[in-house]
Design a protein around this motif. Structure first.
Motif, PDB file in Angstrom:
ATOM      1  N   LEU A 133      -0.528   7.085  -6.516  1.00  0.00           N
ATOM      2  CA  LEU A 133      -1.290   7.735  -5.634  1.00  0.00           C
ATOM      3  C   LEU A 133      -1.827   7.295  -4.514  1.00  0.00           C
ATOM      4  N   VAL A 134      -1.343   8.467  -3.326  1.00  0.00           N
ATOM      5  CA  VAL A 134      -1.983   7.627  -2.032  1.00  0.00           C
ATOM      6  C   VAL A 134      -2.879   6.620  -1.345  1.00  0.00           C
ATOM      7  N   VAL A 184       0.622  -1.199  -0.008  1.00  0.00           N
ATOM      8  CA  VAL A 184       0.592   0.317  -0.264  1.00  0.00           C
ATOM      9  C   VAL A 184       0.960   1.134  -0.136  1.00  0.00           C
ATOM     10  N   ALA A 185       0.520   2.475  -0.949  1.00  0.00           N
ATOM     11  CA  ALA A 185       2.003   3.063  -1.429  1.00  0.00           C
ATOM     12  C   ALA A 185       1.060   4.718   0.207  1.00  0.00           C
ATOM     13  N   ALA A 194       5.239   6.529  -7.696  1.00  0.00           N
ATOM     14  CA  ALA A 194       5.291   5.857  -8.755  1.00  0.00           C
ATOM     15  C   ALA A 194       6.156   4.434  -7.712  1.00  0.00           C
ATOM     16  N   HIS A 195       6.125   3.452  -7.153  1.00  0.00           N
ATOM     17  CA  HIS A 195       6.445   2.801  -5.303  1.00  0.00           C
ATOM     18  C   HIS A 195       6.409   1.166  -6.994  1.00  0.00           C
ATOM     19  N   THR A 196       7.621   0.534  -6.706  1.00  0.00           N
ATOM     20  CA  THR A 196       7.580  -0.353  -7.680  1.00  0.00           C
ATOM     21  C   THR A 196       7.650  -2.104  -6.898  1.00  0.00           C
ATOM     22  N   VAL A 197       7.810  -3.050  -7.412  1.00  0.00           N
ATOM     23  CA  VAL A 197       7.938  -4.237  -6.601  1.00  0.00           C
ATOM     24  C   VAL A 197       8.080  -4.935  -7.961  1.00  0.00           C
ATOM     25  N   THR A 198       9.573  -5.016  -7.682  1.00  0.00           N
ATOM     26  CA  THR A 198       9.720  -6.382  -9.075  1.00  0.00           C
ATOM     27  C   THR A 198       9.782  -7.341  -8.942  1.00  0.00           C
ATOM     28  N   GLN A 212      -4.884   1.128  -9.415  1.00  0.00           N
ATOM     29  CA  GLN A 212      -4.295   0.177  -8.852  1.00  0.00           C
ATOM     30  C   GLN A 212      -2.762   0.607  -9.315  1.00  0.00           C
ATOM     31  N   TRP A 213      -1.774  -0.535  -9.846  1.00  0.00           N
ATOM     32  CA  TRP A 213      -0.609  -0.315 -10.167  1.00  0.00           C
ATOM     33  C   TRP A 213      -0.576  -0.964 -11.211  1.00  0.00           C
ATOM     34  N   GLN A 214       0.641  -0.971 -12.309  1.00  0.00           N
ATOM     35  CA  GLN A 214       0.064  -1.057 -13.845  1.00  0.00           C
ATOM     36  C   GLN A 214       1.443  -1.927 -14.069  1.00  0.00           C
TER      37      GLN A 214
END
Length: 233
Positions: free
Chosen positions: A201-202, A171-172, A177-181, A229-231
């Motif tokens: 977005l928060v 959760v941001a 633009a946080h990333t999860v790899t 959400q996330w892309q």
């Protein structure tokens, strides 16, 4: 009384007693005062006993892993709470982080770039083990927080069988633009879908699940940034 929230300014190790810097010492004992009885603080599931606030914005503790909780490393910007009334806190189980019902996620704050390591390893100020219980990770870094679930292109360290079915929710808490790899690629798509990027977005939320073979699947990724959400990319 009521719980007062603060954040760590710098990462601390599992045995550090401080003094370490915090965003605010509001709700802590007065500067230079040794509270009697000792006041407790809770930081991402670990309880500690405050010894003294030497100066405003710093706290020194006399005991880590209080109440039988697990002493562990904490990242910068980890979220904590304190209160002079011990009844404001629920109690942890022996050797565990703060006891939470099975249906409620554990909580971990990630304030710096973080790499996930094998299940059962000890966390550090920049690493987290794959969880064995559903866990929500708050991304609280002021800039982009880069999370690596597995080294890009690698096959280890994978989550163990004990993690099968466990959900990881990111959760941001900051508008970045946080990333999860995930190196092998989400949904089996290798490098075409190995990075999930928050829309900035928060509250943007990414839900993942560990499968029986160690594969991590996305359950709510989006191709439309306007959905919150996330892309994948």
């Amino acid at each position: 009384m009521a719980l007062t929230t603060f954040t760590l300014t710098n990462a601390i190790g599992a045995s550090d007693l401080g003094p370490f810097a915090v965003s605010s010492t509001t709700g802590f004992p007065a500067v230079g005062t040794y509270a009697s009885p000792a006041q407790m603080l809770r930081l991402d599931g670990e309880d500690m006993l405050i010894q003294v606030v030497p100066v405003s914005g710093q706290v020194k503790v006399m005991q880590r892993g209080y109440n039988g909780s697990a002493a562990r490393a904490h990242e910068a910007l980890s979220v904590g709470v304190t209160s002079s009334d011990p009844q404001d806190f629920n109690q942890p189980g022996t050797g565990q982080v703060v006891s939470r019902p099975p249906e409620v996620d554990n909580l971990v704050t990630l304030g710096v770039n973080t790499t996930f390591t094998a299940t059962g390893t000890a966390p550090t100020d920049t690493t987290q083990p794959y969880p064995v219980k559903n866990t929500t990770y708050y991304l609280n870094k002021a800039g982009v927080c880069a999370v690596t679930l597995i080294a890009t292109g690698a096959t280890t360290p994978a989550p163990s069988a004990a993690s099968a079915g466990v959900k990881l929710t990111f959760v941001a808490l900051t508008a970045n633009a946080h990333t999860v790899t995930y190196g092998p690629g989400y949904n089996g798509n290798t490098t075409t879908s190995d990075v999930a990027t928050s829309n900035g977005l928060v509250g943007a939320t990414l839900e993942l699940q560990i499968g029986p073979t160690g594969l991590i699947t996305c359950t709510n990724q989006s191709v439309n940034a306007s959905t919150g959400q996330w892309q994948l990319g």
